[in-house]
Design a protein around this motif. Sequence first.
Motif, PDB file in Angstrom:
ATOM      1  N   ALA A 136       7.483 -86.042   6.226  1.00 42.05           N
ATOM      2  CA  ALA A 136       8.053 -84.708   6.023  1.00 42.05           C
ATOM      3  C   ALA A 136       7.378 -83.678   6.924  1.00 42.05           C
ATOM      4  CB  ALA A 136       7.919 -84.302   4.553  1.00 42.05           C
ATOM      5  N   THR A 137       6.051 -83.756   7.012  1.00 40.21           N
ATOM      6  CA  THR A 137       5.322 -82.789   7.844  1.00 40.21           C
ATOM      7  C   THR A 137       5.676 -82.944   9.306  1.00 40.21           C
ATOM      8  OG1 THR A 137       3.474 -82.715   6.282  1.00 40.21           O
ATOM      9  CG2 THR A 137       3.042 -81.998   8.539  1.00 40.21           C
ATOM     10  N   PHE A 138       5.672 -84.166   9.805  1.00 42.62           N
ATOM     11  CA  PHE A 138       5.873 -84.364  11.237  1.00 42.62           C
ATOM     12  C   PHE A 138       7.338 -84.211  11.651  1.00 42.62           C
ATOM     13  CE2 PHE A 138       1.600 -86.075  11.004  1.00 42.62           C
ATOM     14  CZ  PHE A 138       1.049 -85.543  12.159  1.00 42.62           C
ATOM     15  N   ARG A 139       8.269 -84.371  10.719  1.00 48.82           N
ATOM     16  CA  ARG A 139       9.657 -84.027  11.051  1.00 48.82           C
ATOM     17  C   ARG A 139       9.755 -82.534  11.334  1.00 48.82           C
ATOM     18  NH1 ARG A 139      11.250 -87.822   6.950  1.00 48.82           N
ATOM     19  NH2 ARG A 139      11.311 -86.133   5.412  1.00 48.82           N
ATOM     20  N   ALA A 140       9.092 -81.723  10.506  1.00 47.14           N
ATOM     21  CA  ALA A 140       9.111 -80.270  10.715  1.00 47.14           C
ATOM     22  C   ALA A 140       8.376 -79.892  11.995  1.00 47.14           C
ATOM     23  CB  ALA A 140       8.489 -79.565   9.512  1.00 47.14           C
ATOM     24  N   VAL A 141       7.242 -80.540  12.255  1.00 49.39           N
ATOM     25  CA  VAL A 141       6.476 -80.243  13.473  1.00 49.39           C
ATOM     26  C   VAL A 141       7.278 -80.613  14.709  1.00 49.39           C
ATOM     27  CG1 VAL A 141       4.411 -80.847  14.796  1.00 49.39           C
ATOM     28  CG2 VAL A 141       4.244 -80.464  12.323  1.00 49.39           C
ATOM     29  N   LEU A 142       7.861 -81.807  14.710  1.00 53.68           N
ATOM     30  CA  LEU A 142       8.645 -82.248  15.870  1.00 53.68           C
ATOM     31  C   LEU A 142       9.833 -81.336  16.118  1.00 53.68           C
ATOM     32  CD1 LEU A 142       9.166 -84.402  18.059  1.00 53.68           C
ATOM     33  CD2 LEU A 142      10.478 -85.684  16.341  1.00 53.68           C
ATOM     34  N   HIS A 143      10.494 -80.940  15.030  1.00 51.10           N
ATOM     35  CA  HIS A 143      11.650 -80.052  15.165  1.00 51.10           C
ATOM     36  C   HIS A 143      11.248 -78.740  15.824  1.00 51.10           C
ATOM     37  CE1 HIS A 143      15.430 -78.070  14.177  1.00 51.10           C
ATOM     38  NE2 HIS A 143      14.763 -77.101  13.582  1.00 51.10           N
ATOM     39  N   TYR A 144      10.087 -78.201  15.439  1.00 47.22           N
ATOM     40  CA  TYR A 144       9.660 -76.926  16.030  1.00 47.22           C
ATOM     41  C   TYR A 144       9.194 -77.104  17.472  1.00 47.22           C
ATOM     42  CZ  TYR A 144       7.483 -72.450  16.748  1.00 47.22           C
ATOM     43  OH  TYR A 144       7.170 -71.222  17.261  1.00 47.22           O
ATOM     44  N   VAL A 145       8.422 -78.146  17.750  1.00 49.30           N
ATOM     45  CA  VAL A 145       7.903 -78.356  19.104  1.00 49.30           C
ATOM     46  C   VAL A 145       9.044 -78.563  20.094  1.00 49.30           C
ATOM     47  CG1 VAL A 145       6.591 -79.976  20.549  1.00 49.30           C
ATOM     48  CG2 VAL A 145       5.653 -79.203  18.360  1.00 49.30           C
ATOM     49  N   GLU A 146      10.108 -79.221  19.673  1.00 47.64           N
ATOM     50  CA  GLU A 146      11.239 -79.469  20.567  1.00 47.64           C
ATOM     51  C   GLU A 146      12.137 -78.242  20.730  1.00 47.64           C
ATOM     52  OE1 GLU A 146      11.996 -84.265  20.189  1.00 47.64           O
ATOM     53  OE2 GLU A 146      13.078 -82.921  18.829  1.00 47.64           O
ATOM     54  N   GLY A 147      11.759 -77.131  20.121  1.00 48.97           N
ATOM     55  CA  GLY A 147      12.497 -75.898  20.344  1.00 48.97           C
ATOM     56  C   GLY A 147      13.233 -75.366  19.144  1.00 48.97           C
ATOM     57  N   GLY A 148      12.985 -75.936  17.974  1.00 46.91           N
ATOM     58  CA  GLY A 148      13.685 -75.478  16.779  1.00 46.91           C
ATOM     59  C   GLY A 148      12.950 -74.349  16.084  1.00 46.91           C
ATOM     60  N   ASP A 149      13.393 -74.035  14.883  1.00 45.74           N
ATOM     61  CA  ASP A 149      12.793 -72.970  14.088  1.00 45.74           C
ATOM     62  C   ASP A 149      11.887 -73.562  13.021  1.00 45.74           C
ATOM     63  OD1 ASP A 149      14.235 -71.051  15.502  1.00 45.74           O
ATOM     64  OD2 ASP A 149      15.996 -71.304  14.199  1.00 45.74           O
ATOM     65  N   CYS A 150      10.982 -72.744  12.533  1.00 48.92           N
ATOM     66  CA  CYS A 150      10.115 -73.158  11.434  1.00 48.92           C
ATOM     67  C   CYS A 150      10.888 -73.090  10.126  1.00 48.92           C
ATOM     68  CB  CYS A 150       8.884 -72.251  11.373  1.00 48.92           C
ATOM     69  SG  CYS A 150       7.744 -72.639  10.025  1.00 48.92           S
ATOM     70  N   GLU A 151      10.756 -74.129   9.324  1.00 45.90           N
ATOM     71  CA  GLU A 151      11.440 -74.148   8.037  1.00 45.90           C
ATOM     72  C   GLU A 151      10.858 -73.073   7.124  1.00 45.90           C
ATOM     73  OE1 GLU A 151      11.046 -78.034   6.493  1.00 45.90           O
ATOM     74  OE2 GLU A 151      12.210 -78.993   8.089  1.00 45.90           O
ATOM     75  N   GLU A 152      11.717 -72.369   6.405  1.00 45.68           N
ATOM     76  CA  GLU A 152      11.266 -71.288   5.526  1.00 45.68           C
ATOM     77  C   GLU A 152      11.009 -71.814   4.127  1.00 45.68           C
ATOM     78  OE1 GLU A 152      13.527 -67.597   3.604  1.00 45.68           O
ATOM     79  OE2 GLU A 152      13.122 -67.270   5.744  1.00 45.68           O
ATOM     80  N   GLU A 153       9.932 -71.343   3.560  1.00 41.68           N
ATOM     81  CA  GLU A 153       9.565 -71.691   2.183  1.00 41.68           C
ATOM     82  C   GLU A 153       9.482 -70.419   1.365  1.00 41.68           C
ATOM     83  OE1 GLU A 153       5.779 -73.628  -0.289  1.00 41.68           O
ATOM     84  OE2 GLU A 153       5.799 -73.617   1.909  1.00 41.68           O
ATOM     85  N   THR A 154      10.011 -70.450   0.166  1.00 41.13           N
ATOM     86  CA  THR A 154       9.993 -69.289  -0.716  1.00 41.13           C
ATOM     87  C   THR A 154       9.018 -69.523  -1.860  1.00 41.13           C
ATOM     88  OG1 THR A 154      12.309 -68.795  -0.198  1.00 41.13           O
ATOM     89  CG2 THR A 154      11.369 -67.747  -2.149  1.00 41.13           C
ATOM     90  N   VAL A 155       8.091 -68.600  -2.028  1.00 42.09           N
ATOM     91  CA  VAL A 155       7.106 -68.667  -3.110  1.00 42.09           C
ATOM     92  C   VAL A 155       7.404 -67.522  -4.074  1.00 42.09           C
ATOM     93  CG1 VAL A 155       4.665 -68.608  -3.706  1.00 42.09           C
ATOM     94  CG2 VAL A 155       5.392 -69.623  -1.532  1.00 42.09           C
ATOM     95  N   ARG A 156       7.770 -67.844  -5.301  1.00 43.95           N
ATOM     96  CA  ARG A 156       8.104 -66.830  -6.289  1.00 43.95           C
ATOM     97  C   ARG A 156       6.933 -66.636  -7.244  1.00 43.95           C
ATOM     98  NH1 ARG A 156      13.229 -65.574  -5.514  1.00 43.95           N
ATOM     99  NH2 ARG A 156      14.614 -67.131  -4.551  1.00 43.95           N
ATOM    100  N   PHE A 157       6.611 -65.380  -7.517  1.00 44.20           N
ATOM    101  CA  PHE A 157       5.542 -65.056  -8.454  1.00 44.20           C
ATOM    102  C   PHE A 157       5.944 -63.781  -9.182  1.00 44.20           C
ATOM    103  CE2 PHE A 157       4.778 -63.165  -4.374  1.00 44.20           C
ATOM    104  CZ  PHE A 157       4.325 -61.891  -4.634  1.00 44.20           C
ATOM    105  N   GLY A 158       5.940 -63.853 -10.500  1.00 50.33           N
ATOM    106  CA  GLY A 158       6.383 -62.701 -11.288  1.00 50.33           C
ATOM    107  C   GLY A 158       7.818 -62.338 -10.948  1.00 50.33           C
ATOM    108  N   LEU A 159       8.033 -61.073 -10.618  1.00 53.31           N
ATOM    109  CA  LEU A 159       9.364 -60.596 -10.239  1.00 53.31           C
ATOM    110  C   LEU A 159       9.536 -60.533  -8.721  1.00 53.31           C
ATOM    111  CD1 LEU A 159       9.658 -57.632 -12.776  1.00 53.31           C
ATOM    112  CD2 LEU A 159      10.379 -60.013 -13.077  1.00 53.31           C
TER     113      LEU A 159
END
Length: 438
Positions: free
Chosen positions: A327-350
């Motif tokens: 999972a980590t290296f799929r994201a790394v490879l995608h970015y190194v080859e010119g893609g975007d960084c995957e977005e992660e959402t962290v929810r806390f409270g409201l």
Amino acid sequence: MPRSRKGSAPRKGGPRRRGGAQSSAQADSGSSEDEAASEARSTTSDCPSLASASAEDGLGGDAVDEQGQQEDLEEKLKEYVDCLTDKSAKTRQGALESLRLALAARLLPDFLLQRSLTLADALEKCLRKGKGEEQALAAALGGLLCVQLGPGPQSEELFQGLQPLLVSVLTDPTASPSARLHCASALGLGCYVAAADIQDLLSCLTCLEGVFGRPCSAGGSTAPANLHGVFCATLQAWALLLTICPSSHLSHILDRQLPRLHQLLSSETVNLRIAAGETIALLFELARDLEEDLTYADMDALCGALRTLATDSNKHRAKADRRRQRATFRAVLHYVEGGDCEEETVRFGLEALYVDSWARRRVYAAFKDALGSGLHHHLQNNELLRDVFGLGPALVLDAAALKACKVSRFEKHLYNAAACKARTKARSRVRDKRADVL
């Protein structure tokens, strides 16, 4: 220390003040840290009133009298501080662990400001004269103190006193691997928060490079197994400081370190491979900010190594490690080859925090490793973290608003049961051999 601002919505770790931004940050040393914590907790009976640990001091409970609860907590914390100078090493370790748990779970800047010099002197003695787990706990507590105090004269003075001791333990090959690991993390976090000028930042970067660069020169896989956790924590602390490094110093760092990180991809330890891969993605992100058309001489070889790790199916590796690595290296490879960084959402409270860059991801992981389960509390109330991630002033909600937003346990149970039933039905339709497959 100079801090860079890039736009109103920060990508490189968020906006910072001028003057002085799931990786598994310390998974290799998880067992050592757990042993340290359990040993410290088991010895708290040697220190007066330390037998009732953080589970009973109201760190997360619902209190009727909040002011009284705060006073009780501060009385216990005073006892912990007094025990830091006890002659018994076990008592000191118990006090360090109790303070670490309290500072990770609650925001206590006023209490700490009144005792910053006392705590600084005690931590310096623990790092200088202590051994093994005492040094590890003292280093971890030092990093948390910087997070609690935030940028300012007090944290700068604290870091100036601790920095040479952290460097001494980190670079000492005879020191405990657990102590070296925590000193690396504390050095990175303390410099990120409290370093006074650019020279402090550059000296910390150089020190950290000297540690994780040793296995690079040997091919990345011949280092002793018990030091892989040290190299992993050191590399991640170095990557954290890169997020605030001025662009004028980045170019030669990128040219020098990318080949070394390429070698670390062949490490025998999954956590060190993952740390190297995430740092490579961070370096490409920083380099593309400087030069949009980035060219790297060994790009084909690098992408080949990343692709191999992204599709690794070696049976001698644990299934969880293989899944996390792919999972980590799929994201790394995608970015190194010119893609975007995957977005992660962290929810806390409201509120919600959007982790949408490799720099922001590294900063978030560093605070998560230091604060643990108390991260959400600090995201809601700590001015430092809210400044770093661009969250603005802390929300002020009255009791009625909080009660209106809170979902009862029974409602949560009904929602989870309905979601589980719907998920089971959906999966059953897919698994049914009689289902039509087009």
